[in-house]
Design a protein around this motif. Structure first.
Motif, mmCIF file in Angstrom:
data_model
loop_
_atom_site.group_PDB
_atom_site.id
_atom_site.type_symbol
_atom_site.label_atom_id
_atom_site.label_comp_id
_atom_site.label_asym_id
_atom_site.label_seq_id
_atom_site.Cartn_x
_atom_site.Cartn_y
_atom_site.Cartn_z
ATOM 1 N N GLY A 130 0.728 -1.343 -0.085
ATOM 2 C CA GLY A 130 -0.025 0.137 -0.083
ATOM 3 C C GLY A 130 0.800 1.019 0.069
ATOM 4 N N GLU A 131 1.975 1.014 0.979
ATOM 5 C CA GLU A 131 2.865 2.622 0.701
ATOM 6 C C GLU A 131 3.487 2.523 -0.925
ATOM 7 O OE1 GLU A 131 5.603 1.358 3.921
ATOM 8 O OE2 GLU A 131 4.244 1.763 5.768
ATOM 9 N N LEU A 132 3.799 1.297 -1.268
ATOM 10 C CA LEU A 132 4.488 1.758 -2.539
ATOM 11 C C LEU A 132 4.161 1.804 -3.409
ATOM 12 C CD1 LEU A 132 7.305 0.817 -3.977
ATOM 13 C CD2 LEU A 132 6.081 -1.172 -4.924
ATOM 14 N N LYS A 133 2.279 1.824 -3.417
ATOM 15 C CA LYS A 133 0.987 2.102 -4.775
ATOM 16 C C LYS A 133 1.162 3.325 -4.470
ATOM 17 C CE LYS A 133 -1.200 -2.215 -5.532
ATOM 18 N NZ LYS A 133 -2.011 -2.426 -5.104
ATOM 19 N N ASN A 134 0.330 4.796 -2.846
ATOM 20 C CA ASN A 134 0.441 5.436 -2.766
ATOM 21 C C ASN A 134 1.912 6.102 -3.078
ATOM 22 O OD1 ASN A 134 -2.008 5.155 -1.431
ATOM 23 N ND2 ASN A 134 -1.374 4.871 0.884
ATOM 24 N N LYS A 175 -4.264 10.015 -18.627
ATOM 25 C CA LYS A 175 -5.147 8.636 -18.754
ATOM 26 C C LYS A 175 -4.877 7.684 -18.404
ATOM 27 C CE LYS A 175 -7.754 6.253 -22.813
ATOM 28 N NZ LYS A 175 -8.318 6.256 -24.130
ATOM 29 N N GLN A 176 -3.755 7.583 -18.098
ATOM 30 C CA GLN A 176 -2.732 6.245 -17.150
ATOM 31 C C GLN A 176 -3.217 5.995 -16.062
ATOM 32 O OE1 GLN A 176 -1.559 3.649 -18.362
ATOM 33 N NE2 GLN A 176 0.323 3.195 -18.224
ATOM 34 N N CYS A 177 -2.839 7.823 -15.271
ATOM 35 C CA CYS A 177 -3.375 7.610 -14.219
ATOM 36 C C CYS A 177 -4.458 7.845 -13.347
ATOM 37 C CB CYS A 177 -2.514 8.987 -13.593
ATOM 38 S SG CYS A 177 -2.688 10.085 -12.103
ATOM 39 N N PHE A 178 -5.480 7.579 -14.319
ATOM 40 C CA PHE A 178 -7.255 7.437 -14.349
ATOM 41 C C PHE A 178 -7.492 6.303 -13.729
ATOM 42 C CE2 PHE A 178 -10.855 6.565 -15.381
ATOM 43 C CZ PHE A 178 -11.914 6.825 -15.277
ATOM 44 N N PHE A 179 -6.785 4.979 -14.130
ATOM 45 C CA PHE A 179 -6.729 3.413 -14.166
ATOM 46 C C PHE A 179 -6.132 3.318 -13.405
ATOM 47 C CE2 PHE A 179 -7.893 3.572 -18.903
ATOM 48 C CZ PHE A 179 -8.615 2.988 -18.942
ATOM 49 N N TYR A 182 -8.380 4.656 -10.576
ATOM 50 C CA TYR A 182 -8.910 3.304 -10.285
ATOM 51 C C TYR A 182 -8.720 2.220 -9.188
ATOM 52 C CZ TYR A 182 -13.190 0.366 -11.954
ATOM 53 O OH TYR A 182 -13.532 -0.190 -11.979
ATOM 54 N N VAL A 183 -7.893 1.656 -9.585
ATOM 55 C CA VAL A 183 -7.796 0.206 -8.973
ATOM 56 C C VAL A 183 -7.119 0.570 -7.134
ATOM 57 C CG1 VAL A 183 -5.699 -1.359 -9.043
ATOM 58 C CG2 VAL A 183 -6.468 -0.460 -11.333
ATOM 59 N N LEU A 184 -5.964 2.418 -7.479
ATOM 60 C CA LEU A 184 -5.870 2.575 -6.149
ATOM 61 C C LEU A 184 -6.932 2.628 -4.888
ATOM 62 C CD1 LEU A 184 -3.520 2.569 -4.476
ATOM 63 C CD2 LEU A 184 -3.178 5.266 -5.251
ATOM 64 N N PHE A 185 -7.448 3.585 -5.352
ATOM 65 C CA PHE A 185 -8.654 4.489 -4.178
ATOM 66 C C PHE A 185 -10.096 3.585 -4.167
ATOM 67 C CE2 PHE A 185 -6.448 7.581 -5.752
ATOM 68 C CZ PHE A 185 -5.604 8.391 -4.348
#
Length: 230
Positions: A130-134, A175-179, A182-185
């Motif tokens: 989770g820390e890595l993804k954030n 657009k890449q960040c949008f996906f 979507y996964v992260l939050f």
């Protein structure tokens, strides 16, 4: 006494002295020549002084007009040669902005690619995951903000084709960040097709940034500095 009266007087004297008159005429002519030469030199000095004063007074106007003619001439030449003629000040501004743009674009490219890396060595611990993804999301947002800030500042100065290409680059990164968000939050999972699209989009991000860099190189090769400001 006028010159006419002097001439009459001299003629009378010449008539009185007879053959000695030729000598007197020669002396008179020699004296007149000296006087005339002195008067001419004095007048020439006066004119030279006046000319230098006029030349000094209008020298700046002449140089300014010459520079304006040079700029117009170079601009007309650019129509046929494909060169882009700019002043040294304009050249320095564009170089500075384009250098910063390419640097920030590369940073954004790297962070966008890290959102969906092709090979990801993630920790097994869920908290560390989770820390890595954030951290990846935060790093991307910072890189994106830095890039769009310099792009906005550069809009009035850089070439339109370069600006539009970087806008395209910015949009595909987001657009890449949008996906990713979507996964992260939302705790969602992407299906196989969506994952493939994200991997493919990472390649497109690199490709578009390379095209933007290529435009920058071609533009800089066309720039030629001219003297003068307008």
């Amino acid at each position: 006494m006028t010159w006419e009266q002097i001439g009459v007087l001299i003629a009378g004297i010449i008539g009185a002295v007879g053959s000695s008159g030729a000598i007197i005429v020669a002396i008179t002519k020699w004296g007149g020549n000296i006087l005339a030469e002195k008067m001419l030199k004095k007048q020439q000095l006066k004119y030279d002084k006046q000319f230098e004063e006029v030349k000094t007074k209008y020298q700046k106007e002449i140089e300014k007009y010459k520079n304006e003619l040079d700029i117009d001439l170079e601009k007309n030449r650019s129509i046929n040669t494909g060169m882009i003629y700019v002043t040294e000040k304009q050249f320095d501004i564009e170089i500075m902005l384009l250098q910063e743009l390419t640097e920030k674009a590369f940073e954004l490219e790297m962070q966008a690619k890290m959102l969906f890396p092709m090979y990801d060595d993630v920790p097994k611990d869920l908290k560390l995951q989770g820390e890595l993804k954030n951290k990846r999301f935060t790093d991307y947002v910072n890189a994106c903000n830095n890039f769009i800030s310099i792009l906005g500042k550069s809009r009035a100065f850089i070439n339109n084709d370069i600006y539009n290409r970087y806008i395209e680059f910015y949009q595909i990164c987001n657009k890449q960040c949008f996906f990713y968000k979507y996964v992260l939050f939302n705790g969602a999972t992407l299906n196989h097709d969506e994952e493939n699209q994200c991997y493919k989009r990472s390649e497109e991000i690199v490709s578009i940034n390379l095209k933007a860099c290529d435009l920058v190189k071609k533009y800089l090769n066309k720039l030629k500095i001219i003297n003068g400001e307008k």
